[in-house]
Design an enzyme around this catalytic site. Sequence first.
Site, short mmCIF file in Angstrom:
data_model
loop_
_atom_site.label_atom_id
_atom_site.label_comp_id
_atom_site.label_asym_id
_atom_site.label_seq_id
_atom_site.Cartn_x
_atom_site.Cartn_y
_atom_site.Cartn_z
N ASP D 13 -6.44 3.85 -6.25
CA ASP D 13 -6.65 4.35 -4.88
C ASP D 13 -6.26 5.82 -4.75
OD1 ASP D 13 -7.56 1.87 -4.11
OD2 ASP D 13 -5.77 1.33 -2.97
N ARG D 93 9.70 3.98 0.59
CA ARG D 93 8.62 4.81 1.18
C ARG D 93 9.14 6.06 1.90
NH1 ARG D 93 5.36 3.15 -2.33
NH2 ARG D 93 4.36 1.14 -1.97
N ASP D 122 2.46 0.41 4.65
CA ASP D 122 2.92 1.68 4.10
C ASP D 122 2.40 2.89 4.86
OD1 ASP D 122 4.61 0.62 2.22
OD2 ASP D 122 3.03 0.42 0.72
N SER D 182 -1.49 -7.07 -6.81
CA SER D 182 -1.00 -5.70 -6.90
C SER D 182 0.53 -5.72 -6.87
CB SER D 182 -1.55 -4.86 -5.76
OG SER D 182 -0.82 -5.10 -4.59
#
Lengths: 406, 406, 406, 406
Positions: D13, D93, D122, D182
Site C-alpha cells: 500500500d 502510531r 490508523d 495482514s
Amino acid sequence: MKKIVLVYSGGLDTSVCIPLVREEYGFDHVITVTVDVGQPEEDIRQAEERARRLGAEHYTIDAKQLFVEYFCWPAVRANGDYEGYPLSTSIARPLIALKAVEKARELGATAFGHGCTGKGNDQFRIEYILRTLMPEAEIIAPMREGRRLPDGRREPWTRSEEIDYANAHGLDIPQTKERIWSVDENLWGRSIEGGRLEEPDYAPPEEIFKWTRGPGNCLPTPQTITIEFEQGVPVALDGQRLDPVSLVTTLNRIAGQHGVGRIDIMEDRMLGLKVRENYECPAAVTLLTAHRALEALVCTQGELKFKAMVDREWGELAYKGLWFDPLKEDLEAFIARVQERVNGVVHLRLFQGTASVIGRNSPNALYSADLASFDSKTFDQSESLGIVKTHGLQSRMYFHLRQSGR
Amino acid sequence: MKKIVLVYSGGLDTSVCIPLVREEYGFDHVITVTVDVGQPEEDIRQAEERARRLGAEHYTIDAKQLFVEYFCWPAVRANGDYEGYPLSTSIARPLIALKAVEKARELGATAFGHGCTGKGNDQFRIEYILRTLMPEAEIIAPMREGRRLPDGRREPWTRSEEIDYANAHGLDIPQTKERIWSVDENLWGRSIEGGRLEEPDYAPPEEIFKWTRGPGNCLPTPQTITIEFEQGVPVALDGQRLDPVSLVTTLNRIAGQHGVGRIDIMEDRMLGLKVRENYECPAAVTLLTAHRALEALVCTQGELKFKAMVDREWGELAYKGLWFDPLKEDLEAFIARVQERVNGVVHLRLFQGTASVIGRNSPNALYSADLASFDSKTFDQSESLGIVKTHGLQSRMYFHLRQSGR
Amino acid sequence: MKKIVLVYSGGLDTSVCIPLVREEYGFDHVITVTVDVGQPEEDIRQAEERARRLGAEHYTIDAKQLFVEYFCWPAVRANGDYEGYPLSTSIARPLIALKAVEKARELGATAFGHGCTGKGNDQFRIEYILRTLMPEAEIIAPMREGRRLPDGRREPWTRSEEIDYANAHGLDIPQTKERIWSVDENLWGRSIEGGRLEEPDYAPPEEIFKWTRGPGNCLPTPQTITIEFEQGVPVALDGQRLDPVSLVTTLNRIAGQHGVGRIDIMEDRMLGLKVRENYECPAAVTLLTAHRALEALVCTQGELKFKAMVDREWGELAYKGLWFDPLKEDLEAFIARVQERVNGVVHLRLFQGTASVIGRNSPNALYSADLASFDSKTFDQSESLGIVKTHGLQSRMYFHLRQSGR
Amino acid sequence: MKKIVLVYSGGLDTSVCIPLVREEYGFDHVITVTVDVGQPEEDIRQAEERARRLGAEHYTIDAKQLFVEYFCWPAVRANGDYEGYPLSTSIARPLIALKAVEKARELGATAFGHGCTGKGNDQFRIEYILRTLMPEAEIIAPMREGRRLPDGRREPWTRSEEIDYANAHGLDIPQTKERIWSVDENLWGRSIEGGRLEEPDYAPPEEIFKWTRGPGNCLPTPQTITIEFEQGVPVALDGQRLDPVSLVTTLNRIAGQHGVGRIDIMEDRMLGLKVRENYECPAAVTLLTAHRALEALVCTQGELKFKAMVDREWGELAYKGLWFDPLKEDLEAFIARVQERVNGVVHLRLFQGTASVIGRNSPNALYSADLASFDSKTFDQSESLGIVKTHGLQSRMYFHLRQSGR
C-alpha cells in the site's frame, strides 16, 4: 499529670466534657482548644469564658486563612459537593482536629477528648485525623459513651441533665427546654439541623436563616459581579484582588443580601440515616457556580464528563473526613492538572436567591474567534455526511436484528 | 412518480428544499410533514401556507401527547440533562423523524429530505432514526450539500440567496438582513441560538425570552405548588390530576411567570464545537427539580450515586438522538426499577427565577417515624465506636507508611 | 422453651456454639441447620453426627439447585467478580441465612446463632439477611463475643480451649496444633485461607488445592468444549442440555483436570484489611470467560463499557452480602435487559491451566455477513475523511492554545 | 519543489503511494520515513530497498527506546488495555507520526502522505498527530481516496491493480492471490488480522503466530521469574536491571517460549465495526499481569476501584490515538500519583500459556507484620458488632417498606 486536649466549641456538650474527663476519666490537666474557622465572635468568647470558669487551660487558634486556602479553595477546584450540599462543616473538621494535634504535640498531651455523639458524622471526621496523626493517642468521647448510671450501665445524656451537671461545676446556664435546632457555622457555610427540621416535609421557618435574606426581603435590584479565577482559585472580586478570607467574607455578605445560597436537601449520613438538612452558604454557592461555568468553557467534553466523577468521589471522601486518603491525593493530582487552565473571569447576576452566570471569558477557552475560523478552514459541511452515516452504526445493527426477530 | 417526504418546519431552509428537491434531485412528488410537538400555532399555519404555495402535499401531525408521554416523561425519570440543559430539542427530533417515516410508509415514499446543515446536531438525530427505521431509504440534505455553482462545485447558501430562490418559486419573503438568532420550540423547552448569542461572554438581551419573565418583571409574590409523582412520572399539580400535555402547558405558564427555567450554558456540540446556548424551559426545570428531590427521599445513597451515572449516560445518548440504542434501553430498565418507588409529592416555592423545594413526602421514603424508631431500637450509640475505629483504616496505614519514609 | 436456630457447618467453631448458647445465653432448645450448597459429603455427615452428640435438633437442607439457579446464574450474568475473584463463598452465605430463617419460621424460633468471628466478612453477610428478613430476631455470635473470663471480661477463644470445651460436652476431638488453613467450599468455588497463606509473598503449596491439577500434572492434551447460553445463562455443554447442578459439577471436574480456575489475589476485606487469598473455581472461571466472550459479540461498545461498571458494582454488593439491596435489583434490571441477547455458543480450549476462547457464535451477534454487506452499501471509504478531520477537534484546539503559551 | 513526507512501512500500500503522490498529487520530491518501533529487520530492509527503487529520499529512524520508555511504560502504568487487548499497534502510531513531523520540519516539507484505507483505525491516529502538530499541513491518503477511473470517479484499489501499478514503476512484486492476513508488529505486540480471521467463530490456525509457542509446543517445565518495578515502571528481570528495550525483548522471548501472550477478542473498531482480532504480546501480558498484582498490594480498595475507571478511559483515548488529549494528561497526573507507591517485586510462574502471579512484595504494601499488629492493637472483635448492625441499614429499610406493601 495526665493531660488531655479537648476539642472545644464552648457549647453545652463540650463544656460538660471538661469536668467529666476530670471526674470520670482521670485527667487532671484539661487543655481546651477552640479553632476559629469563622464561627461567630460570641461563640469564641463564650468558649474562652466557659473554659476559664471550668478551670481549663484554654487556647483559641485563628485558622481562618488556613481554612480558606487549604480547605475551601481545594473544594472549589473539586466543585466540592455532597448530594447537593457545598461541603462546609465536613471540611472544617479535619483542620480543627489537626490544630488540636499540633497543640497536643506542643504541650506534650497524648489524649484527646471531643463532644461528638455516636449518631453523627463528626466523630468519624475528627477521630480519623487524630488516629492518623497520632495513632498512639487515647481518644475519649464522653457524649458518645453516655452518662454512667449508679449500676454501671450508661445511657444518653439529656439536655436537662447536662445543664444541671454543668451548673454544678460552675457554669450558670438557665434550664430552658430542649434547644430547637443546632447550628454549625464556619466561613464556608452555616448548617441548621435538628428537631422538626429533620423531617422531609417540614417547610423551614424563616428564622433559622442568618446569612441570607428570604423571599420578599432581598435587595430590590439585581447586582452583577465578576469573579476572577487563577488555576481554579478565586483571586479577585469585581476586578479587585482580595485575600482569601476577605473574598469569602465579602461574598457571603453580598450574595447573602440577594438571598443566594440556601440549600435544602435530604442527606445520607455516614451511618446510613437519611436526614433533611438546611444550609446557607452564599459565597460557596456563588463561587462554585462560577467555577463550574469556567470549567465548561476551558475543558473538553471528555474532561467535563470524567471530572464529574472525580469531583463526586472527592466530595464523598471529603464528606467522610478522609482528608489524607491516598485516593483523595490522586484525585487532586487529576484536578490540579485540569485547573492549570481554569483561568479567567465569570460574570454573575445576583438577584432574589439566584446567582446566574451571564458571561465567561478565558485565555484558555476552547472557544474563540481564532479557533472558529481555524474550524471553518478545516471543515467543509458536506464532509459531515460520512460522520452522519456512521452515527449509531452498532445501534442500527441491533435494531435491524431485533426487527428480524432475533 | 418519485416521491419524497420532506421533514418540514415551514422555515426558510426547509421551504427552499421543496423546489430544490424537485429541480435538483428529480423528485416530482413532494410530501411535507410538519409534526406538532408544541411549537407556536403561527409556525404551523405558516408551514401549511407555504407548503400549499410551493405545491407540496402537506400533512400536519399532532404529536403533542405522544411527545410528552413517550419522550418528556422518560426524560423526567432519567433526570434528562446534558451539560446542564434539560434535553428538549434533542428529544423531539426522533419523534419528528419517526412520524415522517410513518407517513412515508403510508404513502409509499422511500426518500426523505431535511433542511439541516452540516454543522449542527439535528442531522445526526434525524438521519439516525430514518436509517434505523428505513435503512434502504434515500436521504437528501440540500442545505448541507450547498448551492450548486455553474462549474459544478457547491458552496453554502446565504440567507439572501435562499430568499431570492424561495420568492422565485412563489413565496413572498421580504429581503431582511441576516436573522439575528434562531429559535426552536416545543412543549418541553425553547432554545435561542446563533449570532452573538454564541459568544461565551455576551449577556443575552431580555428580548430573546418569550416564556419566562425576567428579573424585576416576575410575579411579585411567591407561589407554592405541589407536584405529585407516580413511578417517577408527574401526574398531578396542586392536587389536581392533569393529562400530560395540560400538566406541562400549565406548568410552563405558571413557572414562567415566576421567571423559572432560564438556562445559560456552554454546550459541546456533537462535532466537538463548544457553543453558548440559551434555553427557557419552565416546566422542565420545575419537574426535574421536584423529581430529583423525590428520588433523594426514596433511594439509597448507593442508588443515588449510581443513578447519577446512569442518568448522565442516558442524557448523552438522548442528546445524540440515539433513541433506539440498546444501551438506552438497558439504562431505562435500571431506571424503571428505581422509579417504581418514586411516588409521592413535592412542594416547591416558585419565586423570582427559582423553583425551591420546601418539602417532600413519599410512602416509599427511606425516612419515617416508624423507621426512626426501628433505628433507635437497633442502634446503641456506643456501638459506633468500632465503626469509628475502622474508619479509613487503609488510609491510615498509607499515611503511616508515608511518614516512615516509604 | 427458648428456641434458637444455629447456622451450623459442623466445624469446631459452630459446634462449640451448641453448648455455649445453652449455658451462657439461656437457650434450652438448639436447632442446627446445615445448608448443603455443595460442600463435601463428609462435612455434612460430620455436622449431623456432631449435632446429634451435642443434643441439637438437626436439619440438613439441600439447596444445591437453588444455589446454582438463583445465585450462581445471576453471578454469571453479572460477570460476578470482586477484585479478580469469582464470587463464591460470598454468594452462598445469603442462601444459607435465608434457609435458616425459613426453618426458624417453620419451627417458631426467634433467635439465631452463628459461629463467625468479628474480623471476617461472613458476620456481615449472614446478619444482614437475618436482620432483613426477621428484624425482630435476636442474634447471638459467641465466637465474636469471646470466652467469658471469671472476672466478666471476655477474650478470644483459642483453638485449644475450644477443643477442650467441645470434648467436655461430648465430642471427641483430638488436640492438634493450630489448623494450618481453613477451607470453604461450595459448588461455585473453594477458598483456602489462613496461616502463611495470608502473606502476599508466600507461594501457596500444591497441597492446598483439591479441585484443580497443578502445573505438570494436568491432562496431557487440550480439550475443546462448547458452552451454550440462553439469555446469559449456561444451558448446555458440548451440545447436551444439563440441569444447572450437573452442568456446574461436570465442568468443575473437566476444567479442574486441566488445571483451570486457580486464583491468587490480594483481597480487600470488608473491614479494610488486605489479605492474600487462594481460590479454585474451575466451572466459574470457565463459564465467566465464555460469558464475557459472548457479551463482546452481541453488545455494543457502549454497552460493554457501561456494563463493566454495572458488573463491578454488582460484584461489590454481592461481596458485601447485600443480596436484597435495591441497587442490586436495579442493576439486575439493567443486566436482564442486556442478557436477552446473550444467546449462542462459545468454544473454549481447556489446557494447562487456561480456558481460552477460540470461537463464538450468536444469532444476536453485532457481526454477520449480512451486516457486513449492509455496511459496505452504506459506507464509502472516502466518506471517512470528514470523520477523520473532526477526530480530536477539541483536543487539537487545546494543544494549539498550549503551544501559543496559554 | 513540492515536498511530501510519506509515512512508509515498505508494504504494498505505502509503496504504491510513492509513484501515486508524484503522478496524481503533483509532488516531485517524495521523502519516505520508516520508523523502527521493533518491526522485523527484513521489513525495514525491504522498505529501504523499495524506496530506493522507486526514487524516494528514504529515512529509517530508530525509535525503539523512545517507544518503550514514552509509550509502553505509560501503558504499563495505566494497565493499558482496550477490550482485553494490551494496546500495541495503537500506541506506536502516534510515535510514527511524530517522527514524520520531525523529519518534515527538518526538511521543510509541509505535506504528508500515508497508506491507510478509510475503514480502519490508523487513519485517525496518524492524522490526529499530524493535524495537532502541523495543523497547516496538507494530508494525502491515496488508498482511502481510491483509484481514479477514466471518468473521474474513484473506486477502491484491488491488490492485483496495486501490484501491476507498483511493478510498472520499477518494483518486482509477483502476482499472488490475495494475501490471507495482514500483520502489524512492534516491540509491544504483534497483531494478525484480516481474511477469515475476522470471523468470530473461526479458530485461528497455529501458523499465524510467530512469537508464542502453541499448546503442546511450549517449554516443558515451568519457569519462575521476578520483575521489579519502580514507580510502576519495570526496571529489572530476575534481579538484573535492564534497559527498557532489552527488558521487553528478553521478556518477549522468555514468555513467548511458554506460550504466554495470545489474545483472541472481538474488538470494536472506531467506526463501529466489530471485528475479531488476534494478538500475541508476551512481554506486555506478563508485565501488565505483574503490574496489576503490585497495585493490588499497595493501593487502597478505593484507589483500585477508581483507577479501574481511569485506566479504562486512558485505554480508550490511547486506542483512538488521542495522545495529546488534555483528558489523557489529567488521567496521567492521577496515575503518576498512584505509581509513586508502585514499587517492589512480583514473582510469576510462566507455563503453558499462562503467567501466574505467585508472590508480591513491596515496601509500600498496605499489608505487613507491623500493620497487622497495629491493627490488632486498635481492633477488638466485639467492636465489630456496631459495624455489623448498621451494615445495609438503608437496604433493610427498603425491604421493610416493600414487605409492608409500599
